[in-house]
Design an enzyme around this catalytic site. Structure first.
Site, PDB file in Angstrom:
ATOM      1  N   SER A  54       0.819  -1.213   0.000  1.00 34.36           N
ATOM      2  CA  SER A  54       0.000   0.000   0.000  1.00 34.36           C
ATOM      3  C   SER A  54       0.853   1.264   0.000  1.00 34.36           C
ATOM      4  O   SER A  54       0.337   2.356  -0.236  1.00 34.36           O
ATOM      5  CB  SER A  54      -0.927   0.019   1.220  1.00 34.36           C
ATOM      6  OG  SER A  54      -0.171  -0.013   2.421  1.00 34.36           O
ATOM      7  N   HIS A  55       2.174   1.114   0.239  1.00 36.11           N
ATOM      8  CA  HIS A  55       3.059   2.275   0.247  1.00 36.11           C
ATOM      9  C   HIS A  55       4.244   2.110  -0.700  1.00 36.11           C
ATOM     10  O   HIS A  55       5.207   2.866  -0.634  1.00 36.11           O
ATOM     11  CB  HIS A  55       3.576   2.534   1.670  1.00 36.11           C
ATOM     12  CG  HIS A  55       2.528   3.071   2.581  1.00 36.11           C
ATOM     13  ND1 HIS A  55       1.616   2.251   3.203  1.00 36.11           N
ATOM     14  CD2 HIS A  55       2.223   4.325   2.957  1.00 36.11           C
ATOM     15  CE1 HIS A  55       0.804   2.985   3.950  1.00 36.11           C
ATOM     16  NE2 HIS A  55       1.150   4.241   3.819  1.00 36.11           N
ATOM     17  N   ASP A 185       5.070   0.228  12.782  1.00 40.78           N
ATOM     18  CA  ASP A 185       4.272   1.447  12.744  1.00 40.78           C
ATOM     19  C   ASP A 185       2.806   1.053  12.662  1.00 40.78           C
ATOM     20  O   ASP A 185       2.472  -0.071  12.287  1.00 40.78           O
ATOM     21  CB  ASP A 185       4.674   2.399  11.615  1.00 40.78           C
ATOM     22  CG  ASP A 185       4.345   1.883  10.222  1.00 40.78           C
ATOM     23  OD1 ASP A 185       3.554   0.931  10.079  1.00 40.78           O
ATOM     24  OD2 ASP A 185       4.873   2.438   9.250  1.00 40.78           O
ATOM     25  N   GLU A 195      -4.791   1.212   2.563  1.00 41.08           N
ATOM     26  CA  GLU A 195      -5.523  -0.043   2.405  1.00 41.08           C
ATOM     27  C   GLU A 195      -6.928   0.203   1.859  1.00 41.08           C
ATOM     28  O   GLU A 195      -7.450  -0.584   1.068  1.00 41.08           O
ATOM     29  CB  GLU A 195      -5.602  -0.770   3.760  1.00 41.08           C
ATOM     30  CG  GLU A 195      -4.259  -1.233   4.301  1.00 41.08           C
ATOM     31  CD  GLU A 195      -3.660  -2.365   3.475  1.00 41.08           C
ATOM     32  OE1 GLU A 195      -4.424  -3.072   2.791  1.00 41.08           O
ATOM     33  OE2 GLU A 195      -2.430  -2.516   3.511  1.00 41.08           O
ATOM     34  N   LYS A 238      -9.758   5.142  22.256  1.00 44.32           N
ATOM     35  CA  LYS A 238      -8.317   4.972  22.430  1.00 44.32           C
ATOM     36  C   LYS A 238      -7.560   5.446  21.191  1.00 44.32           C
ATOM     37  O   LYS A 238      -6.532   6.132  21.297  1.00 44.32           O
ATOM     38  CB  LYS A 238      -8.003   3.514  22.746  1.00 44.32           C
ATOM     39  CG  LYS A 238      -8.602   3.034  24.055  1.00 44.32           C
ATOM     40  CD  LYS A 238      -8.317   1.558  24.312  1.00 44.32           C
ATOM     41  CE  LYS A 238      -8.966   1.098  25.605  1.00 44.32           C
ATOM     42  NZ  LYS A 238      -8.727  -0.340  25.870  1.00 44.32           N
TER      43      LYS A 238
END
Length: 344
Positions: A54-55, A185, A195, A238
């Site tokens: 995805s990167h 990460d 994604e 959170k």
């Protein structure tokens, strides 16, 4: 010139070096300096060979559209500022974050080794990549670190449905003696934006709970999130708390744009976003003897938990396979890469 590739049905196989040469050529021919092209090629290929698709080359159209529109300066020369004994800031001069990181990296590492801890903060720069490759050089140099980067508003805070915060990833690196550093990460959203874009490209629905459409309704359609909708934060409140922390550390400290201030959404997609970034670098050796060796006790115990693996372990296996077997690229994706080369 590409030499090592062969077709495989609707996919082709290339050597990592051939793909690297093509990516480098695309950046150079779209207005990047050698320094910028080299830094971006390293980022793209590091992700691609590790299986972070995805990167990897999937992001190339976004890089190129930003360069061609003049939204980002491919020849920018960052300005490094020595702010304090433990603080380095860099003005990216509207270039890419990777170039700004390289400009400030040696100085912040020197400061971390002297003080035990130091921070590098970047503003006026574009980040469009995975975060773990930014941290890897510190781990390879024997340093630990935390990284925070924000993005344009893509995620709704818990209780809301309108995009306000970025997906705002944070990352961590820990050095290991004789082994690749521990690296991870993670985004603050249920799913990383890249994604979602890949699901949209492939015509796949999203799992429930990933995000909302422009009307604030939960949706499993990636286009609904992409076109005016918003991602949900992971872990409900959170993830929102972490995203807000990242926003303040990444953009607030160094004077970068908050996600709601970024203007890239107003441009035809895909475009890179002007993000803030902060990397906190720690020298374990300044905290006492045997720190790195003691950490190996934790990793050894971790390995006794059947089925568990350390974060990032899969990437190491992917890298080895990519080096030995080459990379598979869909024919359509290869054609899109070739279309990124200027005519003539």
């Amino acid at each position: 010139m590409l030499t090592t590739w062969k077709t495989m049905g609707t996919r082709m196989k290339l050597s990592a070096e051939d793909l690297r040469q093509l990516v480098m050529r695309i950046f150079l021919e779209n207005g990047c300096s050698e320094t910028t092209a080299r830094a971006l090629t390293h980022t793209v290929m590091t992700a691609e060979v590790a299986g972070t698709l995805s990167h990897g080359v999937f992001r190339m159209p976004g890089y190129v559209s930003s360069l061609r529109a003049g939204w980002v300066d491919g020849k920018a020369e960052p300005i490094v500022e020595d702010r304090a004994p433990g603080v380095v800031t860099v003005d990216g001069a509207n270039g890419f974050s990777q170039v700004a990181q390289e400009a400030g990296r040696d100085l912040v590492m020197d400061k971390a080794r002297h003080c035990g801890i130091a921070a590098l903060s970047i503003r006026n720069a574009h980040h469009y990549a995975a975060l773990w490759p930014d941290l890897e050089p510190f781990g390879e140099a024997g340093l630990a670190g935390l990284a925070f980067v924000n993005s344009l508003s893509l995620m709704a805070p818990w209780g809301g449905t309108r995009a306000l915060l970025g997906t705002n990833p944070m990352g961590f690196v820990w050095p290991r003696a004789g082994k690749p550093p521990l690296l991870w990460d993670q985004a603050s959203s249920v799913m990383a934006h890249g994604e979602v874009l890949m699901h949209a490209r492939d015509g796949k629905s999203l799992p429930p709970g990933v995000g909302y459409d422009a009307e604030g309704r939960e949706t499993t359609d990636p286009a609904g999130i992409r076109d005016g909708g918003a991602l949900a934060s992971f872990g409900k409140h959170k993830g929102t708390s972490i995203a807000l922390m990242v926003e303040l550390l990444a953009a607030g400290l160094g004077g970068g744009l908050f996600g709601f201030e970024d203007q890239s959404r107003k441009l035809p997609p895909p475009k890179t976003c002007s993000a803030g970034m902060t990397i906190i670098v720690i020298d374990p050796a300044r905290f006492g003897d045997g720190v790195i060796e003691r950490a190996e006790d934790m990793f050894a115990e971790y390995a006794t938990n059947e089925g568990a693996r350390l974060p990032g372990e899969r990437r190491h296996g992917n890298r080895d396979r990519s080096a030995a077997q080459g990379l598979e690229v869909a024919d359509a994706q290869y054609e899109k890469l070739m279309e990124l080369l200027p005519a003539g």
